[in-house]
Design a protein around this motif. Structure first.
Motif, mmCIF file in Angstrom:
data_model
loop_
_atom_site.group_PDB
_atom_site.id
_atom_site.type_symbol
_atom_site.label_atom_id
_atom_site.label_comp_id
_atom_site.label_asym_id
_atom_site.label_seq_id
_atom_site.Cartn_x
_atom_site.Cartn_y
_atom_site.Cartn_z
ATOM 1 N N LYS A 105 -3.403 4.848 10.716
ATOM 2 C CA LYS A 105 -4.282 4.308 9.665
ATOM 3 C C LYS A 105 -3.824 4.773 8.283
ATOM 4 O O LYS A 105 -3.863 4.005 7.319
ATOM 5 N N ASP A 106 -3.387 6.031 8.192
ATOM 6 C CA ASP A 106 -2.879 6.550 6.917
ATOM 7 C C ASP A 106 -1.627 5.779 6.477
ATOM 8 O O ASP A 106 -1.459 5.473 5.296
ATOM 9 N N GLU A 107 -0.761 5.460 7.425
ATOM 10 C CA GLU A 107 0.452 4.688 7.106
ATOM 11 C C GLU A 107 0.093 3.300 6.602
ATOM 12 O O GLU A 107 0.677 2.812 5.630
ATOM 13 N N GLU A 108 -0.879 2.648 7.259
ATOM 14 C CA GLU A 108 -1.313 1.312 6.835
ATOM 15 C C GLU A 108 -1.919 1.372 5.431
ATOM 16 O O GLU A 108 -1.664 0.508 4.590
ATOM 17 N N ARG A 109 -2.710 2.393 5.200
ATOM 18 C CA ARG A 109 -3.349 2.583 3.899
ATOM 19 C C ARG A 109 -2.300 2.805 2.816
ATOM 20 O O ARG A 109 -2.348 2.184 1.748
ATOM 21 N N THR A 110 -1.334 3.685 3.095
ATOM 22 C CA THR A 110 -0.266 3.957 2.130
ATOM 23 C C THR A 110 0.536 2.697 1.855
ATOM 24 O O THR A 110 0.869 2.415 0.693
ATOM 25 N N GLU A 111 0.827 1.926 2.879
ATOM 26 C CA GLU A 111 1.572 0.682 2.703
ATOM 27 C C GLU A 111 0.802 -0.286 1.794
ATOM 28 O O GLU A 111 1.364 -0.876 0.878
ATOM 29 N N PHE A 112 -0.505 -0.428 2.028
ATOM 30 C CA PHE A 112 -1.336 -1.290 1.190
ATOM 31 C C PHE A 112 -1.300 -0.811 -0.265
ATOM 32 O O PHE A 112 -1.115 -1.605 -1.192
ATOM 33 N N LEU A 113 -1.475 0.491 -0.461
ATOM 34 C CA LEU A 113 -1.483 1.035 -1.819
ATOM 35 C C LEU A 113 -0.119 0.870 -2.482
ATOM 36 O O LEU A 113 -0.038 0.474 -3.650
ATOM 37 N N ASN A 114 0.960 1.138 -1.748
ATOM 38 C CA ASN A 114 2.304 0.957 -2.300
ATOM 39 C C ASN A 114 2.560 -0.504 -2.684
ATOM 40 O O ASN A 114 3.181 -0.771 -3.715
ATOM 41 N N GLN A 115 2.080 -1.432 -1.869
ATOM 42 C CA GLN A 115 2.231 -2.857 -2.192
ATOM 43 C C GLN A 115 1.487 -3.215 -3.475
ATOM 44 O O GLN A 115 1.831 -4.188 -4.135
ATOM 45 N N ASN A 116 0.484 -2.416 -3.811
ATOM 46 C CA ASN A 116 -0.266 -2.611 -5.038
ATOM 47 C C ASN A 116 0.175 -1.648 -6.136
ATOM 48 O O ASN A 116 -0.589 -1.338 -7.045
ATOM 49 N N ARG A 117 1.417 -1.165 -5.997
ATOM 50 C CA ARG A 117 2.076 -0.309 -6.984
ATOM 51 C C ARG A 117 1.362 1.012 -7.222
ATOM 52 O O ARG A 117 1.361 1.549 -8.333
ATOM 53 N N ILE A 118 0.753 1.562 -6.183
ATOM 54 C CA ILE A 118 0.114 2.872 -6.270
ATOM 55 C C ILE A 118 0.939 3.853 -5.450
ATOM 56 O O ILE A 118 1.221 3.609 -4.276
ATOM 57 N N THR A 119 1.348 4.946 -6.085
ATOM 58 C CA THR A 119 2.080 6.005 -5.411
ATOM 59 C C THR A 119 1.072 6.919 -4.726
ATOM 60 O O THR A 119 0.038 7.247 -5.312
ATOM 61 N N VAL A 120 1.377 7.334 -3.507
ATOM 62 C CA VAL A 120 0.487 8.209 -2.749
ATOM 63 C C VAL A 120 1.200 9.528 -2.488
ATOM 64 O O VAL A 120 2.345 9.541 -2.032
#
Length: 131
Positions: free
Chosen positions: A78-93
């Protein structure tokens, strides 16, 4: 589309703020009030279907504080999916384990500041030549 602070996450965001973990509280003391290089952070900021522990809108940086529950395979996925979504929206995690905050907050802050530099460096654009 504006994904910030969607109304569907409002109750959860408020609950998470009122029930912050000791390590979230500790890190918040270092990032609130523009203490880190003048950057403003928000606590428990909603973005899309997710609530980010700490978010700097200017840098589009999300800081997550992970407890032991994040060590399970299901939560890792779930964390990987969340990070992928955020990265696709130009958010660094950037993620920190509770133990890191408990035992070496100085190193955590150093790594956050290093992340600031990397983000700023990656956004520097070459000036357009005047003709």
């Amino acid at each position: 589309m504006n994904y910030s602070n969607h109304p569907i996450t409002k109750d959860l965001r408020q609950k998470l703020r009122s029930e912050e973990t000791p390590n979230e509280r500790k890190l918040w003391e270092y990032v609130k009030g523009r203490q880190l290089d003048g950057y403003k952070f928000r606590q428990q900021h909603g973005y899309g279907p997710y609530v980010l522990d700490f978010y700097c809108p200017k840098l589009r940086l999300c800081i997550e504080v992970d407890g032991n529950v994040h060590d399970t395979e299901e939560v890792k996925q779930k964390d990987e999916e969340r990070t992928e979504f955020l990265n696709q929206n130009r958010i660094t995690v950037i993620r920190f384990k509770n133990e890191e905050i408990e035992t070496n907050i100085t190193e955590v802050i150093r790594r956050i500041k290093e992340c600031f530099q990397q983000i700023v460096k990656s956004h520097v654009q070459t000036p357009i030549p005047l003709t």
